[in-house]
Design an enzyme around this catalytic site. Structure first.
Site, PDB file in Angstrom:
ATOM      1  N   ASP A 328       0.826  -6.039  15.173  1.00 49.35           N
ATOM      2  CA  ASP A 328       0.747  -7.143  16.123  1.00 49.35           C
ATOM      3  C   ASP A 328       2.116  -7.798  16.172  1.00 49.35           C
ATOM      4  O   ASP A 328       2.969  -7.549  15.323  1.00 49.35           O
ATOM      5  CB  ASP A 328      -0.325  -8.130  15.663  1.00 49.35           C
ATOM      6  CG  ASP A 328      -0.696  -9.121  16.757  1.00 49.35           C
ATOM      7  OD1 ASP A 328      -0.171  -8.992  17.878  1.00 49.35           O
ATOM      8  OD2 ASP A 328      -1.507 -10.022  16.484  1.00 49.35           O
ATOM      9  N   ASP A 588      -3.978  -8.711  10.126  1.00 53.56           N
ATOM     10  CA  ASP A 588      -4.530  -9.683   9.189  1.00 53.56           C
ATOM     11  C   ASP A 588      -5.808 -10.360   9.677  1.00 53.56           C
ATOM     12  O   ASP A 588      -6.333 -11.250   9.022  1.00 53.56           O
ATOM     13  CB  ASP A 588      -3.489 -10.761   8.868  1.00 53.56           C
ATOM     14  CG  ASP A 588      -3.121 -11.580  10.096  1.00 53.56           C
ATOM     15  OD1 ASP A 588      -3.569 -11.229  11.210  1.00 53.56           O
ATOM     16  OD2 ASP A 588      -2.375 -12.577   9.952  1.00 53.56           O
ATOM     17  N   ASP A 685       7.250  18.614 -22.356  1.00 57.15           N
ATOM     18  CA  ASP A 685       6.563  17.574 -21.581  1.00 57.15           C
ATOM     19  C   ASP A 685       7.256  16.220 -21.694  1.00 57.15           C
ATOM     20  O   ASP A 685       7.204  15.408 -20.761  1.00 57.15           O
ATOM     21  CB  ASP A 685       5.113  17.419 -22.067  1.00 57.15           C
ATOM     22  CG  ASP A 685       4.198  18.495 -21.506  1.00 57.15           C
ATOM     23  OD1 ASP A 685       4.641  19.194 -20.570  1.00 57.15           O
ATOM     24  OD2 ASP A 685       3.070  18.642 -22.008  1.00 57.15           O
TER      25      ASP A 685
END
Length: 848
Positions: A328, A588, A685
């Protein structure tokens, strides 16, 4: 109501309050705490975070790990308890490390989500207060307003023009009115006009209700429990799942083959079984879920520091992939501080009477507060002697709101709304204090004034009124034969710096599109004022005349969509998605919820209504496109670091499969003992756990990226065999050149495997040349520590327990030479790989 009575909707409010042990003053704090402890939180089970014990247990639920632990136990029973203890310790340590990382990440994310958790307004001990919706209990008295999410099932005690959207439960197209008063006990769900249900939302008006059911006992909770609903799988999740399946399938075939070959070669059966299972643990992408969780949660924390709260971690990938942002204009392109600039009558002159009528309309309306009404009521007016009788709430079809007021024994209806739709229900116009018929020429003149002001950037509303007869209830049908009074002109100036932000978004490859309910002239003026080129403009009326296929083509070429309603917003989003766009939507309001839910990336703000925040994936702590820009950068960085692990894990695992298979077939002994395989897995790892902290090349964040499983598979098929090639060179050099014993061979390959895996990370983490991309300090530090431990272990006091024999310096020199050659080859292969596939560069970890 100890038995969770059904048909509570058929009881009177007083009876219901008595049964619930409550009153209009609500529960006491002590009683609310007792009920919360007894009934549990007002949440659905699916939303509960895993406990520490459950998360730790999950680290050991892999079938391969369970089989490995069982085989290790068997080994201990047969007398090889030292090896069994070492293997068990390595598995436990690896699981504990993964647990610590994953639990810390999940706690951090929950803290961030708590910042934007839904809160409810309740009456406790006669005092109105706000509490987390999860703490609501049966018997609580709650206040609801337009935009509120209904936090639990309840019965209305008081209501004023309360309309609720309950399509999520009943499928009803339009909001339904709620009012106090019992209904028949056999009333269907849609007929319970006195009930409010969890998960629905208030569209207009206000209500006070007493809570009857919470959590999984609500209507919504029972449906969710039966259906076990999950959010839709993102493209990234789908790609990870498919890749995991591919690696696992290949791994299982090779592990079974390796076990069979070792047994046929008359190698110890138990050692062969443990070796195969340990190999399975090393080759399975078991760390991938933890790495993804850690990356996403750390990304969420980084985005929070930038003012963006992540509600759904999986959407971060979509944030990074977003190439179209719809928003908007109010509050994003403009300051969002609307002021009433002028009030004019039908002839363009100032009018105090029109201001008074507009003030009464704005003052008495009970719907969702909005900037336009706030701008009107900011100009203080006298309401003495004026009483509100009724209200006809705003909706997105009529685009107007009406109130009926009584003054001096006379009633009149005052309407305020979108000018063109308001004129449709007007039959007269007030001129010089007299009401005259609204002729076609008058209508054209009014619309011309409206167009001229709109073209200057003003938001223009109309005001109309008429006397109405005395009665108790009024409806939309009374909005006819109105007298047009005049115009209200509002101005919302462009936000400072928004031009630069739009340019920044364009530089990130994100195209901005404006979707607004304002008229086309205001929308065009605002877009041009902030430097957004208007390549095309479509109105809601034009959208209604388009077939879906036509809209797909037009949506891509259109910059501004004006005069649209909520359903049209959703249709625009879907049209853009059909063209392959990854679409974000920022909103919103109540009317934004459908579009927020449909968009790939739903973005709302902290001040948004509950229903909008709940539909969003991300919540901005500031309504500012600049914050959004920063969030996009963080989202892409998180995606980039996740991809780095995917590239490294897939290529390394695929290469190790070939290496282990070949070694098992060619060597008269096991190339690595089971405990050594697991130790390699743990040490390789460790550096990868720091990937979430790694720096990302600026080229990657400069454009959106998408998950591409085919590209990753090709990457795996190139760099996996390259890794295996140097493993085989290591085998040959150790056996044929240096004549290594089995213990020396294992020590040599152990060192080579870890050095090559740890260092090649720095090559594959970027598309740039190795020395032109700076890794994070954490990655460098952990890698250096792992290399140090790897070089020391074969010469340490525990080398014998681990099955190593300290190699001579010549072994180490040979291994370092092989690793250096591997890194150079990987750098050359990387350059050729991206050069030969220019159309796929965007998928790379450092793509341009």
């Amino acid at each position: 109501m100890d038995q969770r009575s059904t048909s509570y909707w058929s009881r009177t409010a007083s009876d219901l309050l008595e049964e619930l042990g409550s009153s209009p003053a609500g529960l006491t704090e002590d009683e609310a705490r007792r009920r919360l402890a007894r009934d549990g939180p007002n949440t659905l089970h699916a939303r509960r975070r895993a406990t520490r014990l459950a998360l730790l247990t999950r680290q050991f639920t892999s079938p391969i790990v369970l089989i490995l632990l069982a085989a290790t136990g068997l080994s201990a029973v047969l007398g090889d308890w030292i090896d069994a203890a070492i293997i068990a310790a390595i598995v436990a340590g690896s699981a504990l490390l993964s647990f610590i990382q994953e639990y810390g990440a999940s706690v951090a994310v929950e803290r961030l989500r708590a910042q934007i958790s839904v809160r409810a307004t309740v009456v406790r001990g006669g005092r109105v207060q706000q509490i987390p919706a999860a703490e609501i209990v049966r018997g609580d008295v709650v206040h609801l307003f337009a935009g509120s999410l209904v936090p639990a099932d309840g019965v209305v005690l008081e209501a004023r023009d309360c309309f609720v959207d309950q399509a999520v439960l009943t499928g009803e197209t339009f909001p339904v009115e709620k009012a106090p008063g019992p209904v028949p006990d056999r009333a269907a769900l849609a007929e319970r006009s006195n009930c409010l249900f969890m998960g629905t939302s208030v569209r207009s008006g206000t209500a006070t209700a007493v809570v009857v059911q919470t959590g999984m006992r609500t209507t919504f909770g029972q449906i969710a429990g039966r259906l076990a609903l999950r959010p839709p799988e993102t493209g990234f999740q789908r790609g990870i799942r498919r890749l995991g399946y591919l690696l696992s399938e290949i791994m299982f075939v090779l592990v079974l083959l390796i076990f069979a070959v070792n047994v046929l070669a008359r190698k110890p059966v138990l050692d062969s079984l443990l070796f195969s299972l340990a190999l399975a643990v090393g080759l399975t992408p078991q760390l991938l879920p933890a790495i993804i969780q850690i990356n996403l949660s750390r990304g969420a924390q980084a985005m929070a520091r930038r003012g963006v709260i992540v509600r759904r971690l999986e959407a971060i990938e979509n944030f990074g992939s977003m190439d179209t942002l719809c928003t908007d204009k109010t509050g994003t392109l403009t300051q969002g501080v609307v002021r009433l600039d002028a009030v004019f009558d039908a002839d363009g002159g100032p009018s105090d009477d029109i201001l008074q009528a507009a003030y009464l309309n704005a003052h008495f309306q009970s719907g969702l507060p909005n900037p336009l009404d706030a701008a009107i009521t900011a100009i203080a007016r006298d309401t003495a002697g004026v009483v509100k009788v009724d209200e006809i709430p705003y909706d997105f079809t009529r685009k107007r709101l009406s109130v009926v007021v009584e003054e001096d024994g006379r009633r009149r209806l005052i309407a305020k709304g979108a000018l063109e739709l308001l004129l449709e229900v007007c039959s007269s116009v007030r001129r010089d204090g007299a009401d005259v018929p609204l002729a076609a020429a008058d209508r054209r003149a009014l619309l011309e004034r409206y167009a001229a002001w709109s073209a200057q950037g003003y938001r223009v509303l109309g005001v109309a009124a008429r006397p109405v007869e005395m009665r108790s209830v009024y409806s939309r049908d009374d909005e006819t034969g109105l007298v047009f009074l005049g115009f209200l002109l509002f101005f919302d100036p462009p936000k400072p710096g928004v031009r630069e932000v739009i340019a920044d978004l364009a530089s990130l490859g994100v195209e901005l599109k404006v979707i607004t309910g304002d008229n086309r002239l205001v929308a065009r003026h605002t877009a041009e004022a902030v430097g957004l080129p208007v390549a095309g403009l479509l109105t809601g009326a034009e959208l209604d005349e388009m077939h879906d296929e036509a809209l797909w083509h037009q949506a891509v070429r259109t910059t501004v969509f004006a005069e649209v309603d909520p359903n049209q917003k959703e249709r625009i989003i879907r049209a853009l998605q059909r063209t392959g766009r990854v679409v974000g939507y920022m909103g919103d309001g109540i009317n934004d919820a459908p579009a927020l839910h449909t968009a790939d990336v739903g973005i709302s703000v902290d001040q948004a209504v509950d229903v909008a925040r709940e539909a969003a994936d991300f919540v901005l702590l500031e309504r500012d496109l600049a914050v959004l820009h920063q969030g996009i950068v963080e989202g892409r960085s998180t995606f980039a670091n996740t991809l780095k692990y995917v590239f490294m894990a897939t290529s390394a695992n695929f290469g190790n499969m070939f290496s282990m298979a070949g070694a098992s077939l060619l060597l008269p002994f096991l190339p690595l003992l089971p405990k050594q395989v697991l130790l390699v897995n743990v040490l390789t790892d460790l550096p990868e756990l720091t990937i979430a902290t790694d720096n990302v090349d600026p080229e990657f964040v400069a454009r959106p990226h998408h998950w591409d499983t085919r590209f990753i598979r090709r990457f795996m098929f190139v760099f996996g065999p390259l890794s295996s090639l140097f493993d085989f060179l290591t085998f040959g050099a150790l056996l044929l050149v240096l004549g290594a014993t089995p213990a020396q061979f294992r020590a040599g390959w152990f060192v080579e495997s870890i050095l090559s895996a740890a260092l090649v990370v720095f090559v594959l983490r970027t598309r740039r040349p190795l020395l032109r991309s700076r890794p994070s300090r954490a990655m460098v530090a952990v890698t250096a520590a792992v290399i140090g431990v790897t070089l020391l272990l074969p010469r340490s006091p525990i080398a014998g327990l681990l099955g190593f024999q300290a190699p001579a310096p010549a072994y180490l020199l040979l291994i370092v030479t092989i690793v250096a050659a591997y890194l150079v080859s990987a750098e050359v292969a990387k350059h050729l790989f991206y050069r030969l596939r220019p159309s796929e560069e965007s998928a790379g970890p450092g793509a341009q």
